[in-house]
Design a protein around this motif. Structure first.
Motif, mmCIF file in Angstrom:
data_model
loop_
_atom_site.group_PDB
_atom_site.id
_atom_site.type_symbol
_atom_site.label_atom_id
_atom_site.label_comp_id
_atom_site.label_asym_id
_atom_site.label_seq_id
_atom_site.Cartn_x
_atom_site.Cartn_y
_atom_site.Cartn_z
ATOM 1 N N TYR A 31 44.750 36.530 40.019
ATOM 2 C CA TYR A 31 43.822 37.242 40.897
ATOM 3 C C TYR A 31 44.544 38.370 41.639
ATOM 4 O O TYR A 31 44.010 39.465 41.810
ATOM 5 N N LYS A 34 45.151 41.197 39.143
ATOM 6 C CA LYS A 34 43.919 41.971 38.958
ATOM 7 C C LYS A 34 43.682 42.909 40.137
ATOM 8 O O LYS A 34 43.275 44.056 39.951
ATOM 9 N N GLU A 38 43.229 46.939 40.023
ATOM 10 C CA GLU A 38 42.026 47.582 40.565
ATOM 11 C C GLU A 38 42.372 48.558 41.679
ATOM 12 O O GLU A 38 41.672 49.553 41.871
ATOM 13 N N GLU A 108 44.526 41.619 31.144
ATOM 14 C CA GLU A 108 43.803 42.473 32.085
ATOM 15 C C GLU A 108 44.000 43.931 31.674
ATOM 16 O O GLU A 108 45.049 44.297 31.146
#
Length: 115
Positions: A31, A34, A38, A108
């Protein structure tokens, strides 16, 4: 329910608790990874930076977010005019107990377009 039934229930519940304790941190780390990818979308003029600068920026953000076991070789940066594609493809292996391991694979990807 008999004593053996209760032991069986406790064994099954204990197994799933142990599985959660081993796999939970792996998913929390993913997480964070990611989130790092982002966050690149809001970076100004990211498509003008070199691959080395982008990789350094990513690794710095990983350390800030507490991701220390990430292998930079899992990071792939592809540049084309006006577009940068950053992808991460990695696996994590954790020992459950004795000779039983858990392997989790993550992939990812983020595409960054020039503003």
């Amino acid at each position: 329910m008999t004593g053996i039934g209760w032991l069986l229930v406790l064994f099954v519940v204990g197994f799933f608790v142990m599985l959660l304790l081993r796999i939970g941190p792996i998913y929390l780390e993913n997480y964070s990874i990611k989130g790092v990818l982002e966050s690149l979308e809001t970076e100004p003029l990211i498509t003008r930076k070199s691959k080395v600068e982008i990789k350094g920026m990513i690794m710095k953000r990983m350390r800030i977010n507490g991701v220390y076991d990430f292998d930079p070789k899992s990071l792939d940066i592809v540049k084309s005019p006006g577009l940068v594609t950053v992808s991460i493809d990695y696996s994590v292996q954790k020992s459950m107990f004795a000779n039983i391991d858990v392997i989790v694979h993550f992939s990812e990807k983020v595409e960054l377009v020039s503003n």
